[in-house]
Every structure is written in C-alpha cells, then in structure tokens.
Enzyme design. Structure first.
Site, PDB file in Angstrom:
ATOM      1  N   SER A 197       0.826  -1.200   0.000  1.00 40.72           N
ATOM      2  CA  SER A 197       0.000   0.000   0.000  1.00 40.72           C
ATOM      3  C   SER A 197       0.870   1.263   0.000  1.00 40.72           C
ATOM      4  CB  SER A 197      -0.964  -0.045   1.184  1.00 40.72           C
ATOM      5  OG  SER A 197      -1.980   0.919   1.061  1.00 40.72           O
ATOM      6  N   ASP A 292     -10.191  -3.921  -4.756  1.00 41.76           N
ATOM      7  CA  ASP A 292      -9.401  -2.872  -4.117  1.00 41.76           C
ATOM      8  C   ASP A 292      -9.557  -1.579  -4.906  1.00 41.76           C
ATOM      9  OD1 ASP A 292      -7.494  -1.232  -2.948  1.00 41.76           O
ATOM     10  OD2 ASP A 292      -5.871  -2.689  -3.079  1.00 41.76           O
ATOM     11  N   HIS A 322      -8.090  -5.159  -0.344  1.00 40.47           N
ATOM     12  CA  HIS A 322      -6.892  -4.460   0.107  1.00 40.47           C
ATOM     13  C   HIS A 322      -6.458  -4.944   1.500  1.00 40.47           C
ATOM     14  CE1 HIS A 322      -4.165  -0.961  -0.111  1.00 40.47           C
ATOM     15  NE2 HIS A 322      -4.314  -0.892   1.195  1.00 40.47           N
TER      16      HIS A 322
END
Length: 362
Positions: A197, A292, A322
């Site tokens: 991320s 996501d 995610h």
C-alpha cells in the site's frame, strides 16, 4: 470501533475469528450470505467471510483522528496476523538522519549464512498509520520463506510529519543499508525494496530516486497493492470504494493528511505513476487485489513499467481485497497470495545474483 470490538480482549476476538473460519462451509455461507460478484469477479468466500465478521463486530479502520486510525490498525493487525512466525531472529537498529533517527528492525532467519540478500520493507498504513509491530509477522514470514534478511523501516508518519518526510526517511534507510552491508551481514549488490500500500508507494519512489541519483540501486521491487497516483480517481475507486475495507473516503483522508498541499499530488515522489521515465527501475513483482480501490492504478503502473522495458510480473488476486498480506493468521487464500509474492522475490534475487556472476566473469 464498536462496543463489541472494544470490550473483548484481542486474543479472544482472534480466537473467535479462527473458530469462524473453521466452521463447515455451509455454516460459513449462512454467515456471509449470497456471493458478491462485481466487475466480472467473485469475492472469494474467505474474503467475504472476513468482511462480514468485521461488519458484525463493528470493526472499522476508524478515521475519526490519526490516533483512532492507528489504534484501529493495530487491533485489526493483531486479530489477523496469526501466531508469531518462529525461526527468525529479530534485533532493533537505529538509522541516523538529519535531525534525528529512524527506528528499524532486522529480521534474520536462524542459521542463514552471511552475505545474503536483503529486503528493505516499508509498511503500509496510508502514510498515517502502521509501524514495526503492525507488520512484524509479515516481515518474519518474508524473511523465513524467502531466505533473506529483512530490514523494516519505521519512517515518520503524517500529519505530524507530512510529505515528503516519509520519502526522505525511506531513502536514507536504503542508503544506510548499502553502507552498512557488513554489519547487516548482507550482500550490498543484492538489495530489494518492498512494501504494501503506502509502503509500496515508498518502495517504488525510492527505487526511482536511486536510479536518478546514479549510485547504488535496488535489484528487485516487491510491490503489494501500491498507491501510485494521488492525482486522479480511476474506475476501481468507483467500483470498490465502499464495503471492501479500504474506501474511497478513507483514501482521500489519508492523502489529505499526508499531502495537504494539492500541488504535491502530481509530484512524482508521491504519484510515481506520473514520472516521465520509469526505465531505470529494477525487475518488479506487483500484486493487486480485485476488490481494491487501488487496483486500476497499480495495474496502470505495471503497464507503464513494461512499456519502459522493465521486466514486470503483474498479478491480480481477483477475489481478495486491500490489505490481504497481513491476514496470514487465517491461512488459505491469504497465505497463498503472500507465498506467491515470496516465490517471486526468491526468483528475482536469484536472477540478480546470476547477472552479477556473469558480469564478474565477463
């Protein structure tokens, strides 16, 4: 977080979660409801069950304040990370930077020979949350399964330290690793960068800065659902922007805390996808999750890498959402996804070693 999530010890909640995942499939289907199909993808039953249980417990990645957000991430990480991965030694390090120090943590599989490869890992958390503890088990797993040493970096967080403080910290950490290879017992010519991320964003940005600087460069990039463009919203943010852990509103909240000045949203140190030339980046493994909001920008980044001549493997885990890399404790599809990334890391580092041997004998 809800009264239920707040009122029970984390250990009890984690045990209840594992119990739910051990129920017979028909019972799990009663809990989750009918399958979720969106954009031609079906949410994996295990992913749907986890989201449903989080909903029932009232657990959310709270954005009432940075402090609430950090506490929520710490709790959710503790719930799903699983038992501590054994067989890995851990020691703290302090990395000097202008005006202070950066905390780090070195993971070393027991019995690993010196001069191994190193993965410098930057944790996710929207540049606002996350720390060495939130990704501890993931780093242990990566070290043990890939047979490498891992340096986890506790870069400064926003809003106390807005952009580009984190960018500066992670670059300093990479350069420090190269300079202290002997102390780390690693081969300075086999250093990979990785992250999930926001950490994936920082890994890609650091690789680009290293390539531009003309000095030591990482030999491999391991990117898990990276954020690579803060300047625009793609279709996946509309499709999966609500109900799949990371939401569109949360993404704006993180970005605005990290980079409050709108002019910085197109800076390649934040939106690395917008860089004119990505040709200097190393071979890359990039994994995205089907459900996501970040999916489409991650895939666009992989396409741009390929167009620039960078060897890249793009993997879409269609049924996941995610943050799947931290869900090691529930096994199954989550652990399989991380294991695939580990295999790519091992292969990338082996190929880098082969290229190094060829250049030495030429």
């Amino acid at each position: 977080m809800s009264k239920l999530a707040d009122s029970l010890p984390v250990g009890v909640l984690a045990g209840a979660l594992r119990f739910a995942f051990g129920l017979p499939a028909p019972v799990r289907r009663l809990i989750t409801g009918k399958p979720v199909v969106l954009d031609g993808q079906r949410l994996h039953p295990d992913a749907q069950l986890l989201l449903r249980l989080q909903q029932l417990a009232g657990q959310d990645w709270d954005t009432a304040s940075p402090a609430h957000n950090r506490a929520a991430l710490a709790q959710s990480s503790a719930l799903v990370c699983g038992p501590v991965v054994e067989g890995v030694g851990v020691r703290p390090v302090r990395i000097p930077r202008d005006g202070g120090e950066i905390a780090g943590r070195v993971y070393e599989p027991v019995g690993l020979a010196p001069d191994s490869a190193l993965l410098v890992f930057y944790h996710g958390g929207g540049w606002v949350s996350g720390d060495l503890d939130s990704h501890d088990n993931l780093c242990r797993f990566l070290a043990l399964e890939a047979g490498v040493r891992v340096l986890a970096v506790d870069y400064r967080l926003a809003p106390e330290h807005p952009f580009p403080a984190a960018v500066d910290d992670v670059m300093v950490a990479f350069e420090w690793a190269v300079e202290h290879a002997a102390d780390l017992r690693i081969d300075p010519a086999r250093i990979a960068l990785g992250g999930d991320s926001a950490g994936g964003n920082l890994a890609a940005v650091t690789a680009l800065r290293a390539a531009r600087a003309g000095g030591p460069k990482p030999v491999f990039l391991l990117l898990l659902y990276p954020a690579v463009d803060a300047s625009s919203k793609r279709r996946s943010r509309e499709l999966f922007g609500n109900g799949f852990f990371l939401t569109d509103a949360k993404m704006d909240w993180f970005r605005d805390h990290y980079a409050p000045e709108e002019a910085s949203w197109v800076d390649e140190r934040l939106s690395v996808l917008l860089a004119d030339d990505l040709g200097g980046l190393p071979p890359t493994y990039l994994a995205v999750a089907g459900f996501d909001p970040l999916r489409d920008e991650g895939e666009a980044f992989a396409e741009k890498l390929a167009a620039a001549g960078v060897p890249v493997v793009l993997r879409r885990h269609e049924g996941l959402f995610h943050g799947f890399a931290n869900v090691l404790g529930l096994g199954g599809i989550y652990r399989e996804a991380v294991s695939e990334a580990v295999g790519s890391l091992r292969t990338g580092l082996a190929l880098a070693n082969s290229r190094q041997d060829l250049s030495e004998t030429a």
